[in-house]
Design a protein around this motif. Structure first.
Motif, PDB file in Angstrom:
ATOM      1  N   GLN A  33       0.830  -1.207   0.000  1.00  0.00           N
ATOM      2  CA  GLN A  33       0.000   0.000   0.000  1.00  0.00           C
ATOM      3  C   GLN A  33       0.866   1.259   0.000  1.00  0.00           C
ATOM      4  OE1 GLN A  33      -2.476  -1.636  -1.071  1.00  0.00           O
ATOM      5  NE2 GLN A  33      -4.060  -0.603   0.149  1.00  0.00           N
ATOM      6  N   GLU A  34       1.985   1.189   0.665  1.00  0.00           N
ATOM      7  CA  GLU A  34       2.924   2.314   0.658  1.00  0.00           C
ATOM      8  C   GLU A  34       3.404   2.610  -0.761  1.00  0.00           C
ATOM      9  OE1 GLU A  34       6.433   2.869   3.633  1.00  0.00           O
ATOM     10  OE2 GLU A  34       7.229   1.753   1.924  1.00  0.00           O
ATOM     11  N   THR A  39      -1.544   4.811   1.097  1.00  0.00           N
ATOM     12  CA  THR A  39      -1.518   5.242   2.504  1.00  0.00           C
ATOM     13  C   THR A  39      -0.796   6.590   2.582  1.00  0.00           C
ATOM     14  OG1 THR A  39       0.449   3.838   2.806  1.00  0.00           O
ATOM     15  CG2 THR A  39      -1.672   2.961   3.569  1.00  0.00           C
ATOM     16  N   ASN A  43       2.624   7.571   4.700  1.00  0.00           N
ATOM     17  CA  ASN A  43       3.773   7.737   3.802  1.00  0.00           C
ATOM     18  C   ASN A  43       4.532   9.032   4.081  1.00  0.00           C
ATOM     19  OD1 ASN A  43       2.885   5.388   2.631  1.00  0.00           O
ATOM     20  ND2 ASN A  43       2.798   6.194   0.547  1.00  0.00           N
ATOM     21  N   LEU A 212      -6.191  -1.224   5.613  1.00  0.00           N
ATOM     22  CA  LEU A 212      -5.129  -0.298   5.996  1.00  0.00           C
ATOM     23  C   LEU A 212      -5.341   1.070   5.360  1.00  0.00           C
ATOM     24  CD1 LEU A 212      -2.438   0.466   7.283  1.00  0.00           C
ATOM     25  CD2 LEU A 212      -1.287  -0.575   5.305  1.00  0.00           C
ATOM     26  N   SER A 213      -5.769   1.102   4.111  1.00  0.00           N
ATOM     27  CA  SER A 213      -6.023   2.387   3.453  1.00  0.00           C
ATOM     28  C   SER A 213      -7.140   3.158   4.153  1.00  0.00           C
ATOM     29  CB  SER A 213      -6.374   2.166   1.980  1.00  0.00           C
ATOM     30  OG  SER A 213      -5.263   1.649   1.283  1.00  0.00           O
ATOM     31  N   ASP A 216      -5.645   4.568   7.322  1.00  0.00           N
ATOM     32  CA  ASP A 216      -4.756   5.687   7.021  1.00  0.00           C
ATOM     33  C   ASP A 216      -5.532   7.000   6.948  1.00  0.00           C
ATOM     34  OD1 ASP A 216      -1.902   6.440   5.899  1.00  0.00           O
ATOM     35  OD2 ASP A 216      -3.335   7.350   4.520  1.00  0.00           O
ATOM     36  N   ARG A 217      -6.673   6.975   6.299  1.00  0.00           N
ATOM     37  CA  ARG A 217      -7.483   8.195   6.185  1.00  0.00           C
ATOM     38  C   ARG A 217      -7.907   8.709   7.558  1.00  0.00           C
ATOM     39  NH1 ARG A 217      -9.590   5.085   1.921  1.00  0.00           N
ATOM     40  NH2 ARG A 217     -11.449   4.487   3.113  1.00  0.00           N
TER      41      ARG A 217
END
Length: 270
Positions: A33-34, A39, A43, A212-213, A216-217
């Motif tokens: 995802q990075e 993300t 990041n 995970l995304s 992250d938000r």
């Protein structure tokens, strides 16, 4: 450790400390995802470090981390080569605190920080933090203040949003004079996570990454709100263990498998 060296003797007492556990997050999903830019919040704060988990499920990993034994780089060959952030001043290595580590007294880093003037908070997620069973009361009992609601749990799609909403309201309610040590247990990546991937009907590595995304938000909102209401903070962000989705016939965690034992880690300043 490849992360920028941090002198915790200068951190403790000068800013808040946030420990964010992305419960069950796999290293391979995190770097995927990075690399995809999925993300963007995390990041901003450097790349993930490939680390060994301190345990293969939540219970042993947290006992280790709460005593200062965080995930450490996979290429470490000697325990003495580790660069701990926190170190119990009563055990190990001739009871000499390594350079840059915060030497704490007491049975946990939270107890040590409390003795040095911190207010310690726990916002739970998975069932080991829900206070609904004897086991679920152990970890919250290490903190001065602990919070959990069903809306923070694994079964709720908006669990991280609910946790962040709660924290931001908590910060806004009253001016907190003491420095805060916050532990946040993010449950969203733990199973079930299929509902973070459109059209999915069961958990997969893809839905794990999609979770995970989503997280992250929500962390973006937390970081922004924390900076606005509290100012500087030092953040430790990591997973406690990974989980299997059929690799070598293995499923879930609580077993020793490379994807369970390999986790992402980073620390940074807000």
């Amino acid at each position: 450790m490849n992360s920028l060296f941090v002198d915790m003797t200068q951190v403790v007492g000068t800013c808040d400390i946030l420990m964010i556990c992305l419960d069950t997050l796999r290293y391979d999903a995190a770097v995927r995802q990075e690399a995809a830019g999925a993300t963007p919040v995390l990041n901003q704060y450097g790349t993930w470090e490939k680390c060994q988990a301190p345990g293969n499920f939540t219970w042993p990993s947290h006992h280790a981390m709460f005593a200062g034994f965080f995930p450490f780089p996979c290429d470490t060959r000697n325990m003495a080569d580790r660069e701990p952030l926190f170190f119990s001043s009563s055990i190990g290595f001739g009871r000499k605190v390594p350079k840059g580590a915060y030497g704490f007294s007491g049975g946990t880093i939270m107890e040590g920080l409390f003795r040095d003037g911190y207010d310690t908070w726990c916002v739970g997620g998975v069932s080991f933090f829900d206070k609904r069973s004897d086991l679920g009361k152990v970890f919250p009992g290490y903190f001065q203040k602990s919070y959990w609601s069903p809306s923070f749990g694994c079964l709720v799609k908006d669990s991280t949003r609910n946790q962040v909403d709660f924290l931001l309201k908590k910060l806004a309610q009253k001016k907190q004079e003491k420095k805060i040590f916050l532990y946040l247990n993010v449950s969203a990546i733990h199973y079930p996570n299929y509902f973070y991937l459109e059209g999915a009907s069961h958990d997969t590595l893809e839905s794990h990454a999609a979770a995970l995304s989503y997280v992250d938000r929500e962390l973006g909102r937390l970081f922004l709100g924390w900076k606005e209401q509290r100012g500087p903070a030092f953040v430790i962000c990591c997973s406690d263990h990974g989980t299997c989705y059929g690799e070598d016939g293995c499923y879930f965690h609580g077993i020793n498998h490379p994807v369970v034992n390999t986790v992402p880690y980073k620390h940074f300043f807000l």
